[in-house]
Write an enzyme that holds these catalytic residues in place. Structure first.
Site, PDB file in Angstrom:
ATOM      1  N   PHE A 148      -6.458  -3.633  -3.734  1.00 35.85           N
ATOM      2  CA  PHE A 148      -7.495  -4.607  -3.365  1.00 35.85           C
ATOM      3  C   PHE A 148      -8.355  -5.027  -4.542  1.00 35.85           C
ATOM      4  O   PHE A 148      -8.988  -6.074  -4.515  1.00 35.85           O
ATOM      5  CB  PHE A 148      -8.391  -4.023  -2.250  1.00 35.85           C
ATOM      6  CG  PHE A 148      -9.467  -3.099  -2.762  1.00 35.85           C
ATOM      7  CD1 PHE A 148     -10.664  -3.616  -3.258  1.00 35.85           C
ATOM      8  CD2 PHE A 148      -9.289  -1.718  -2.776  1.00 35.85           C
ATOM      9  CE1 PHE A 148     -11.650  -2.768  -3.757  1.00 35.85           C
ATOM     10  CE2 PHE A 148     -10.271  -0.869  -3.266  1.00 35.85           C
ATOM     11  CZ  PHE A 148     -11.450  -1.411  -3.758  1.00 35.85           C
ATOM     12  N   LYS A 172       3.798  -7.832  -2.083  1.00 38.59           N
ATOM     13  CA  LYS A 172       3.089  -7.263  -0.928  1.00 38.59           C
ATOM     14  C   LYS A 172       1.677  -6.959  -1.420  1.00 38.59           C
ATOM     15  O   LYS A 172       1.410  -5.901  -1.978  1.00 38.59           O
ATOM     16  CB  LYS A 172       3.801  -5.977  -0.464  1.00 38.59           C
ATOM     17  CG  LYS A 172       3.587  -5.617   0.994  1.00 38.59           C
ATOM     18  CD  LYS A 172       2.144  -5.478   1.430  1.00 38.59           C
ATOM     19  CE  LYS A 172       1.514  -4.169   1.026  1.00 38.59           C
ATOM     20  NZ  LYS A 172       0.071  -4.116   1.379  1.00 38.59           N
ATOM     21  N   ARG A 176      -6.535  -6.189   2.372  1.00 37.38           N
ATOM     22  CA  ARG A 176      -7.993  -6.405   2.451  1.00 37.38           C
ATOM     23  C   ARG A 176      -8.396  -7.781   1.918  1.00 37.38           C
ATOM     24  O   ARG A 176      -9.401  -8.333   2.338  1.00 37.38           O
ATOM     25  CB  ARG A 176      -8.717  -5.335   1.646  1.00 37.38           C
ATOM     26  CG  ARG A 176      -8.481  -3.969   2.205  1.00 37.38           C
ATOM     27  CD  ARG A 176      -9.382  -2.972   1.522  1.00 37.38           C
ATOM     28  NE  ARG A 176      -9.021  -1.627   1.896  1.00 37.38           N
ATOM     29  CZ  ARG A 176      -9.350  -1.074   3.047  1.00 37.38           C
ATOM     30  NH1 ARG A 176     -10.041  -1.755   3.937  1.00 37.38           N
ATOM     31  NH2 ARG A 176      -8.982   0.159   3.318  1.00 37.38           N
ATOM     32  N   SER A 225      -3.817   3.810  -5.298  1.00 35.77           N
ATOM     33  CA  SER A 225      -4.344   5.162  -5.456  1.00 35.77           C
ATOM     34  C   SER A 225      -3.206   6.152  -5.756  1.00 35.77           C
ATOM     35  O   SER A 225      -2.045   5.902  -5.419  1.00 35.77           O
ATOM     36  CB  SER A 225      -5.074   5.569  -4.176  1.00 35.77           C
ATOM     37  OG  SER A 225      -4.175   5.475  -3.086  1.00 35.77           O
ATOM     38  N   CYS A 280      -9.997   0.489 -12.033  1.00 32.51           N
ATOM     39  CA  CYS A 280      -9.288   1.707 -12.449  1.00 32.51           C
ATOM     40  C   CYS A 280      -9.606   2.056 -13.887  1.00 32.51           C
ATOM     41  O   CYS A 280      -9.322   3.145 -14.344  1.00 32.51           O
ATOM     42  CB  CYS A 280      -7.794   1.544 -12.265  1.00 32.51           C
ATOM     43  SG  CYS A 280      -7.107   0.396 -13.445  1.00 32.51           S
ATOM     44  N   GLU A 383     -11.607  10.937  -8.012  1.00 28.30           N
ATOM     45  CA  GLU A 383     -11.933   9.544  -8.324  1.00 28.30           C
ATOM     46  C   GLU A 383     -12.925   9.056  -7.270  1.00 28.30           C
ATOM     47  O   GLU A 383     -12.668   9.183  -6.073  1.00 28.30           O
ATOM     48  CB  GLU A 383     -10.665   8.682  -8.273  1.00 28.30           C
ATOM     49  CG  GLU A 383     -10.948   7.222  -8.574  1.00 28.30           C
ATOM     50  CD  GLU A 383      -9.719   6.319  -8.481  1.00 28.30           C
ATOM     51  OE1 GLU A 383      -8.977   6.415  -7.485  1.00 28.30           O
ATOM     52  OE2 GLU A 383      -9.509   5.524  -9.409  1.00 28.30           O
TER      53      GLU A 383
HETATM   54  P1  NAD Z   1      -4.287   1.960  -1.979  1.00 27.93           P
HETATM   55  O1  NAD Z   1      -3.437   3.025  -2.549  1.00 27.93           O
HETATM   56  O2  NAD Z   1      -5.043   2.236  -0.736  1.00 27.93           O
HETATM   57  O3  NAD Z   1      -3.405   0.650  -1.674  1.00 27.93           O
HETATM   58  C1  NAD Z   1      -2.530   0.097  -2.633  1.00 27.93           C
HETATM   59  C2  NAD Z   1      -1.379  -0.590  -1.908  1.00 27.93           C
HETATM   60  O4  NAD Z   1      -0.649   0.379  -1.158  1.00 27.93           O
HETATM   61  C3  NAD Z   1      -1.841  -1.658  -0.915  1.00 27.93           C
HETATM   62  O5  NAD Z   1      -0.977  -2.773  -1.009  1.00 27.93           O
HETATM   63  C4  NAD Z   1      -1.725  -0.954   0.428  1.00 27.93           C
HETATM   64  O6  NAD Z   1      -1.416  -1.838   1.480  1.00 27.93           O
HETATM   65  C5  NAD Z   1      -0.586   0.017   0.222  1.00 27.93           C
HETATM   66  N1  NAD Z   1      -0.744   1.254   1.012  1.00 27.93           N
HETATM   67  C6  NAD Z   1      -1.909   1.827   1.411  1.00 27.93           C
HETATM   68  N2  NAD Z   1      -1.653   2.951   2.122  1.00 27.93           N
HETATM   69  C7  NAD Z   1      -0.315   3.090   2.168  1.00 27.93           C
HETATM   70  C8  NAD Z   1       0.557   4.065   2.742  1.00 27.93           C
HETATM   71  N3  NAD Z   1       0.077   5.102   3.406  1.00 27.93           N
HETATM   72  N4  NAD Z   1       1.877   3.904   2.585  1.00 27.93           N
HETATM   73  C9  NAD Z   1       2.379   2.857   1.911  1.00 27.93           C
HETATM   74  N5  NAD Z   1       1.601   1.898   1.337  1.00 27.93           N
HETATM   75  C10 NAD Z   1       0.270   2.014   1.463  1.00 27.93           C
HETATM   76  O7  NAD Z   1      -5.278   1.483  -3.152  1.00 27.93           O
HETATM   77  P2  NAD Z   1      -6.506   0.483  -3.061  1.00 27.93           P
HETATM   78  O8  NAD Z   1      -7.618   1.158  -2.328  1.00 27.93           O
HETATM   79  O9  NAD Z   1      -6.058  -0.855  -2.608  1.00 27.93           O
HETATM   80  O10 NAD Z   1      -6.880   0.351  -4.616  1.00 27.93           O
HETATM   81  C11 NAD Z   1      -7.724   1.248  -5.292  1.00 27.93           C
HETATM   82  C12 NAD Z   1      -6.936   2.269  -6.070  1.00 27.93           C
HETATM   83  O11 NAD Z   1      -6.048   1.618  -6.975  1.00 27.93           O
HETATM   84  C13 NAD Z   1      -7.802   3.158  -6.920  1.00 27.93           C
HETATM   85  O12 NAD Z   1      -7.328   4.478  -6.821  1.00 27.93           O
HETATM   86  C14 NAD Z   1      -7.603   2.613  -8.329  1.00 27.93           C
HETATM   87  O13 NAD Z   1      -7.815   3.540  -9.366  1.00 27.93           O
HETATM   88  C15 NAD Z   1      -6.181   2.197  -8.268  1.00 27.93           C
HETATM   89  N6  NAD Z   1      -5.870   1.213  -9.294  1.00 27.93           N
HETATM   90  C16 NAD Z   1      -5.096   1.614 -10.335  1.00 27.93           C
HETATM   91  C17 NAD Z   1      -4.789   0.719 -11.351  1.00 27.93           C
HETATM   92  C18 NAD Z   1      -3.926   1.138 -12.507  1.00 27.93           C
HETATM   93  O14 NAD Z   1      -3.379   0.263 -13.168  1.00 27.93           O
HETATM   94  N7  NAD Z   1      -3.782   2.415 -12.771  1.00 27.93           N
HETATM   95  C19 NAD Z   1      -5.273  -0.588 -11.278  1.00 27.93           C
HETATM   96  C20 NAD Z   1      -6.056  -0.961 -10.181  1.00 27.93           C
HETATM   97  C21 NAD Z   1      -6.346  -0.049  -9.189  1.00 27.93           C
END
Ligand code: NAD
Length: 498
Positions: A148, A172, A176, A225, A280, A383
């Site tokens: 998101f 995909k 949010r 995450s 991140c 985090e």
């Molecule tokens: P998230 O893990 O909740 O969601 C990421 C994606 O996974 C979304 O498209 C979501 O629909 C999908 N998803 C969520 N739950 C799932 C499940 N149980 N099974 C399969 N798919 C699922 O992350 P978020 O809250 O959208 O983003 C924040 C996180 O992303 C933070 O931890 C941040 O550090 C990380 N992030 C990392 C980077 C990087 O490059 N390392 C960059 C941006 C954000």
């Protein structure tokens, strides 16, 4: 607003019967619904992409690059519209939303150089009458699953590179904030991309699982995450795909006694609290070296954190940060702050009770600043992904260095110092993917590659830049012999060129 999917160059309604609410985080209002795709809808999108991909792969790379060129122009044309739509669903300020678009645009710009990136290697005369050459070929249909917090930048990092390399891409995005990804797909079509080369399928775990198990999809790039990153990596690789997953972070910034303290404080305010800490690459731990450095830092930092302007994006361009993405995120972050207090950290600035008149239902929270945080506390280990900065005091450089070195995450880190020797030592020894020297958020530019180490990244290659092209292509190596004259007899031993 009812949002479905984007398949075959047009918006299509969802057919699964499942939707999720989309909120304006500044007001807490439901502003729309987004469809949640099921396996059949995913399969239809993949079939559409698979049908379109061979002709796209056969389009010469220069023509593919021209689509990127026009896409860059269209992003600039629509910058204000994109930023407004992004801020409305995410909550970040308009200048920050434009930064989100621009950091993606820069990757589109880099992809204009796809013909150069896709050139193979050639050895003339590798043996008698033998030449050898390699080519980089697209994988076919590939997918990206994005978070998101950068609804424009991260999708573009992935689809621009994959598409410029000749693949068809299934995106995909986060459920949010689904509006901007579909706007981006429409701009790609306007830029001349053939139908089916970029399809957007909205959804949650159900469609993610369908992507991971799909037999046509050859590669998956994920950002989100760490627990989900690890899950996507293991399920995707188990089904034989190429997978790269980027996860969570705990980024430390070390402040040496010789650092310019005003610069360090400015850096911490921006990198710790910008976008409400929902980056991140946000700095979430400050490590001043020596008591004097720590006392000075806290004295300068505390009033700055108290003075942060927190408001909806619509309040103007001088807003420092906006609301958090959801009520659940806000409650989780406040709970973590309370755990820090209970575990004995000193909460110098407490933003838990912050409210904004007229926006009582928004997900607003003030900046929090902790001093005397220790390694065993939850606020240090986990985090937080919110506007919370923890100061961990260290007595020496070695003690400071050991903190990020022994943390489970390895996304980004920074050191502030005037001493080149210390900075070089830090850059050489630290076990973290992206390092800043007097730069708090060292996000590599488009022509380098982005990726964390340890539990911040799963897979071998980083995103965008040269690694991005490697990830979305595979190498084929051709050995060709054009014998002069007639040769007789079978070669029974393995050929060598010696
Ligand atoms: P998230 O893990 O909740 O969601 C990421 C994606 O996974 C979304 O498209 C979501 O629909 C999908 N998803 C969520 N739950 C799932 C499940 N149980 N099974 C399969 N798919 C699922 O992350 P978020 O809250 O959208 O983003 C924040 C996180 O992303 C933070 O931890 C941040 O550090 C990380 N992030 C990392 C980077 C990087 O490059 N390392 C960059 C941006 C954000």
């Amino acid at each position: 607003m009812e949002l479905g999917h984007f398949i075959g160059a047009k918006r299509v309604a969802g057919t699964s019967g499942r939707t999720k609410e989309v909120f304006n985080p500044a007001t807490g209002e439901v502003i729309g619904h987004v469809a949640m795709a099921n396996e059949e809808e995913l399969k239809a999108a993949v079939a559409n992409s698979a049908h379109a991909q061979p002709a796209w792969a056969a389009t010469n790379p220069q023509r593919r690059a021209r689509v990127m060129m026009r896409f860059v122009d269209l992003l600039n044309r629509d910058m204000d519209k994109l930023a407004e739509a992004l801020s409305k669903e995410h909550g970040k300020t308009i200048p920050d939303a434009k930064g989100d678009v621009i950091r993606g645009l820069e990757v589109a710009e880099f992809c204009i150089g796809a013909p150069q990136m896709l050139k193979g290697e050639y050895t003339d005369g590798a043996g008698p009458d033998i030449d050898m050459y390699s080519m980089r070929q697209p994988l076919g249909v590939v997918a990206g699953i994005t978070p998101f917090n950068f609804p424009a930048m991260i999708p573009m990092w992935k689809f621009c590179t994959a598409i410029a390399a000749g693949n068809a891409f299934i995106l995909k995005p986060s459920e949010r904030n689904p509006t901007v990804p579909i706007m981006l797909a429409e701009l790609m079509i306007e830029a001349g991309l053939p139908a089916g080369i970029l399809n957007v399928v909205n959804g949650d775990k159900q469609v993610v699982d369908a992507i991971l198990d799909d037999e046509t999809i050859q590669a998956v790039g994920f950002v989100g995450s760490t627990p989900i990153a690890e899950y996507v990596y293991s399920r995707g690789t188990a089904s034989g795909k190429r997978v790269q997953c980027f996860g969570g972070a705990k980024n430390h910034m070390i402040i040496m006694p010789d650092a310019d303290m005003d610069q360090a404080v400015d850096a911490l305010v921006g990198a710790g609290y910008g976008a409400a800490g929902e980056r991140c690459m946000a700095i979430s731990v400050a490590v001043p070296v020596g008591k004097e450095t720590a006392d000075k830092l806290i004295a300068k930092l505390a009033p700055r954190v108290e003075a942060l302007k927190i408001a909806p994006y619509s309040a103007g361009n001088d807003v420092d940060f906006g609301p958090l993405i959801s009520k659940e995120a806000m409650e989780r972050i406040k709970g973590l702050v309370s755990s820090g207090v209970e575990e004995g950290a000193n909460l110098v600035v407490d933003g838990r009770d912050f409210t904004l008149q007229g926006y009582e239902n928004g997900n607003f929270m003030g900046g929090c600043l902790f001093d005397n945080v220790t390694k065993d506390m939850r606020i240090y280990k986990e985090e937080i992904f919110g506007p919370v900065l923890s100061v961990v005091r260290a007595e020496s450089y070695e003690e400071a260095l050991d903190l990020p070195m022994s943390h489970e995450y390895g996304n980004g880190t920074a050191i502030f110092t005037r001493d080149g020797d210390t900075a070089r030592d830090f850059a050489a020894r630290i076990n973290i993917g992206m390092v800043g020297i007097n730069v708090p958020i060292p996000v590599p530019l488009a022509y380098h590659s982005f990726g964390g180490w340890k539990r911040s990244g799963f897979g071998d290659l980083n995103q965008h830049g040269p690694d991005g092209f490697k990830f979305y292509t595979r190498t084929k190596t051709v050995t060709a012999r054009w014998p002069s004259g007639v040769k007789e007899g079978a070669e029974m031993t393995i050929p060598t060129m010696g």
